[in-house]
Design a protein around this motif. Structure first.
Motif, PDB file in Angstrom:
ATOM      1  N   ASP A   1      22.518  60.899  31.896  1.00  0.00           N
ATOM      2  CA  ASP A   1      23.245  61.778  30.980  1.00  0.00           C
ATOM      3  C   ASP A   1      22.580  61.899  29.609  1.00  0.00           C
ATOM      4  O   ASP A   1      23.072  62.644  28.759  1.00  0.00           O
ATOM      5  CB  ASP A   1      24.690  61.312  30.823  1.00  0.00           C
ATOM      6  N   LEU A   2      21.478  61.204  29.383  1.00  0.00           N
ATOM      7  CA  LEU A   2      20.756  61.378  28.120  1.00  0.00           C
ATOM      8  C   LEU A   2      19.995  62.700  28.179  1.00  0.00           C
ATOM      9  O   LEU A   2      19.402  63.035  29.208  1.00  0.00           O
ATOM     10  CB  LEU A   2      19.822  60.198  27.868  1.00  0.00           C
ATOM     11  N   ARG A   3      20.006  63.447  27.095  1.00  0.00           N
ATOM     12  CA  ARG A   3      19.538  64.836  27.150  1.00  0.00           C
ATOM     13  C   ARG A   3      18.081  64.992  27.547  1.00  0.00           C
ATOM     14  O   ARG A   3      17.726  66.016  28.119  1.00  0.00           O
ATOM     15  CB  ARG A   3      19.841  65.569  25.847  1.00  0.00           C
ATOM     16  N   ARG A   4      17.233  64.004  27.287  1.00  0.00           N
ATOM     17  CA  ARG A   4      15.843  64.151  27.698  1.00  0.00           C
ATOM     18  C   ARG A   4      15.716  64.202  29.217  1.00  0.00           C
ATOM     19  O   ARG A   4      14.862  64.902  29.748  1.00  0.00           O
ATOM     20  CB  ARG A   4      14.974  63.052  27.093  1.00  0.00           C
ATOM     21  N   ALA A   5      16.568  63.473  29.922  1.00  0.00           N
ATOM     22  CA  ALA A   5      16.563  63.508  31.383  1.00  0.00           C
ATOM     23  C   ALA A   5      17.346  64.709  31.911  1.00  0.00           C
ATOM     24  O   ALA A   5      16.891  65.402  32.829  1.00  0.00           O
ATOM     25  CB  ALA A   5      17.144  62.214  31.944  1.00  0.00           C
ATOM     26  N   SER A   6      18.494  64.973  31.339  1.00  0.00           N
ATOM     27  CA  SER A   6      19.322  66.085  31.798  1.00  0.00           C
ATOM     28  C   SER A   6      18.606  67.424  31.632  1.00  0.00           C
ATOM     29  O   SER A   6      18.613  68.268  32.542  1.00  0.00           O
ATOM     30  CB  SER A   6      20.646  66.088  31.034  1.00  0.00           C
ATOM     31  N   ALA A   7      17.968  67.625  30.488  1.00  0.00           N
ATOM     32  CA  ALA A   7      17.236  68.880  30.261  1.00  0.00           C
ATOM     33  C   ALA A   7      16.033  68.996  31.195  1.00  0.00           C
ATOM     34  O   ALA A   7      15.707  70.088  31.669  1.00  0.00           O
ATOM     35  CB  ALA A   7      16.790  68.970  28.803  1.00  0.00           C
ATOM     36  N   THR A   8      15.381  67.876  31.485  1.00  0.00           N
ATOM     37  CA  THR A   8      14.263  67.891  32.431  1.00  0.00           C
ATOM     38  C   THR A   8      14.766  68.276  33.817  1.00  0.00           C
ATOM     39  O   THR A   8      14.136  69.073  34.523  1.00  0.00           O
ATOM     40  CB  THR A   8      13.547  66.526  32.462  1.00  0.00           C
ATOM     41  N   ALA A   9      15.901  67.716  34.224  1.00  0.00           N
ATOM     42  CA  ALA A   9      16.480  68.071  35.526  1.00  0.00           C
ATOM     43  C   ALA A   9      16.795  69.555  35.594  1.00  0.00           C
ATOM     44  O   ALA A   9      16.540  70.208  36.614  1.00  0.00           O
ATOM     45  CB  ALA A   9      17.740  67.244  35.783  1.00  0.00           C
ATOM     46  N   ASP A  10      17.333  70.104  34.517  1.00  0.00           N
ATOM     47  CA  ASP A  10      17.604  71.545  34.478  1.00  0.00           C
ATOM     48  C   ASP A  10      16.312  72.340  34.614  1.00  0.00           C
ATOM     49  O   ASP A  10      16.262  73.355  35.314  1.00  0.00           O
ATOM     50  CB  ASP A  10      18.315  71.934  33.174  1.00  0.00           C
TER      51      ASP A  10
ATOM     52  N   ASP B   1      25.541  64.708  35.802  1.00  0.00           N
ATOM     53  CA  ASP B   1      24.751  63.657  35.163  1.00  0.00           C
ATOM     54  C   ASP B   1      25.518  62.337  35.254  1.00  0.00           C
ATOM     55  O   ASP B   1      26.752  62.321  35.281  1.00  0.00           O
ATOM     56  CB  ASP B   1      24.493  63.988  33.696  1.00  0.00           C
ATOM     57  N   ASN B   2      24.753  61.234  35.279  1.00  0.00           N
ATOM     58  CA  ASN B   2      25.383  59.930  35.488  1.00  0.00           C
ATOM     59  C   ASN B   2      24.872  58.932  34.450  1.00  0.00           C
ATOM     60  O   ASN B   2      23.670  58.657  34.383  1.00  0.00           O
ATOM     61  CB  ASN B   2      25.059  59.439  36.905  1.00  0.00           C
ATOM     62  N   ALA B   3      25.785  58.385  33.662  1.00  0.00           N
ATOM     63  CA  ALA B   3      25.419  57.396  32.629  1.00  0.00           C
ATOM     64  C   ALA B   3      24.828  56.130  33.227  1.00  0.00           C
ATOM     65  O   ALA B   3      24.106  55.397  32.552  1.00  0.00           O
ATOM     66  CB  ALA B   3      26.635  57.056  31.775  1.00  0.00           C
ATOM     67  N   GLY B   4      25.083  55.860  34.497  1.00  0.00           N
ATOM     68  CA  GLY B   4      24.512  54.697  35.153  1.00  0.00           C
ATOM     69  C   GLY B   4      23.007  54.778  35.334  1.00  0.00           C
ATOM     70  O   GLY B   4      22.364  53.788  35.664  1.00  0.00           O
ATOM     71  N   LEU B   5      22.445  55.949  35.094  1.00  0.00           N
ATOM     72  CA  LEU B   5      20.996  56.152  35.226  1.00  0.00           C
ATOM     73  C   LEU B   5      20.284  56.145  33.881  1.00  0.00           C
ATOM     74  O   LEU B   5      19.118  56.529  33.789  1.00  0.00           O
ATOM     75  CB  LEU B   5      20.725  57.477  35.959  1.00  0.00           C
ATOM     76  N   ARG B   6      20.969  55.685  32.846  1.00  0.00           N
ATOM     77  CA  ARG B   6      20.344  55.614  31.524  1.00  0.00           C
ATOM     78  C   ARG B   6      19.221  54.588  31.484  1.00  0.00           C
ATOM     79  O   ARG B   6      19.188  53.644  32.263  1.00  0.00           O
ATOM     80  CB  ARG B   6      21.370  55.216  30.465  1.00  0.00           C
ATOM     81  N   GLU B   7      18.342  54.783  30.511  1.00  0.00           N
ATOM     82  CA  GLU B   7      17.274  53.826  30.226  1.00  0.00           C
ATOM     83  C   GLU B   7      17.891  52.501  29.770  1.00  0.00           C
ATOM     84  O   GLU B   7      19.095  52.408  29.531  1.00  0.00           O
ATOM     85  CB  GLU B   7      16.379  54.411  29.116  1.00  0.00           C
TER      86      GLU B   7
END
Length: 192
Positions: A50-59, A70-76
């Motif tokens: 759910d951090l925007r660097r990953a979410s925007a990349t997924a988009d 998005d899932n907060a469990g996948l945060r760095e």
């Protein structure tokens, strides 16, 4: 068989620790984004931190693929007080801990942060749930270097220290597969 395509988010250009601090990704390399998109299975599901660097990349790489929330469990890693500090600043603040944190990953934590084992358990819970909910699917999981390394450790039965030895470039793809109750590692750090 469930196959995961682990994609590291686009570059942030930060020269400091970046854990849960929510910084954007540079997604200006459209040619590379297009190659990553073309490399990934067209019928895969896509999920991201759910951090925007990953979410925007997924988009950006998702194309017409089905996007899961998005899932907060996948945060760095949560680097606690180290987040936003340079490596030199961290070494000056916590000389012994900062060295041992990388040399002996496991239960050690950054001050007010997370341990390798804590992150690995958190991420593995999400991955296990995805395996249960989407058995026999291809899943593109867009996340962070630490997340990817914990799953390399898991799939290869290596130590945390060995898993940390892998280079994981921004917008690279690492694939792991769960088949017949066993994890297998495919390509690590593939740049399409």
């Amino acid at each position: 068989m469930t196959r995961f395509w682990l994609v590291r988010h686009g570059p942030t250009h930060q020269k400091t620790f970046v854990g849960w601090r929510d910084v954007p990704a540079d997604l200006s390399d459209q040619a590379l984004i297009d190659r990553v998109d073309a490399y990934l299975p067209s019928d895969a599901l896509v999920i991201a931190s759910d951090l925007r660097r990953a979410s925007a990349t997924a988009d950006a790489i998702g194309g017409t693929r089905q996007r899961l929330p998005d899932n907060a469990g996948l945060r760095e890693f949560d680097f606690g007080v180290w987040d936003g500090m340079t490596f030199d600043q961290v070494a000056a603040r916590d000389p012994d801990l900062s060295r041992r944190f990388w040399e002996q990953p496991g239960e050690l934590t950054a001050p007010e942060g997370e341990s390798w084992n804590g992150v690995a358990a958190r991420v593995s819970r999400v991955v296990d749930q995805l395996c249960r909910d989407h058995a026999d699917a291809d899943i593109v999981l867009v996340a962070h270097i630490g997340v990817i390394m914990t799953q390399i450790q898991r799939a290869s039965s290596s130590t945390a220290y060995q898993a940390m030895g892998h280079n994981i470039d921004n917008l690279s793809v690492t694939d792991i597969t769960m088949a017949s109750g066993r994890w297998q590692v495919g390509n690590i750090n593939h740049i399409p």
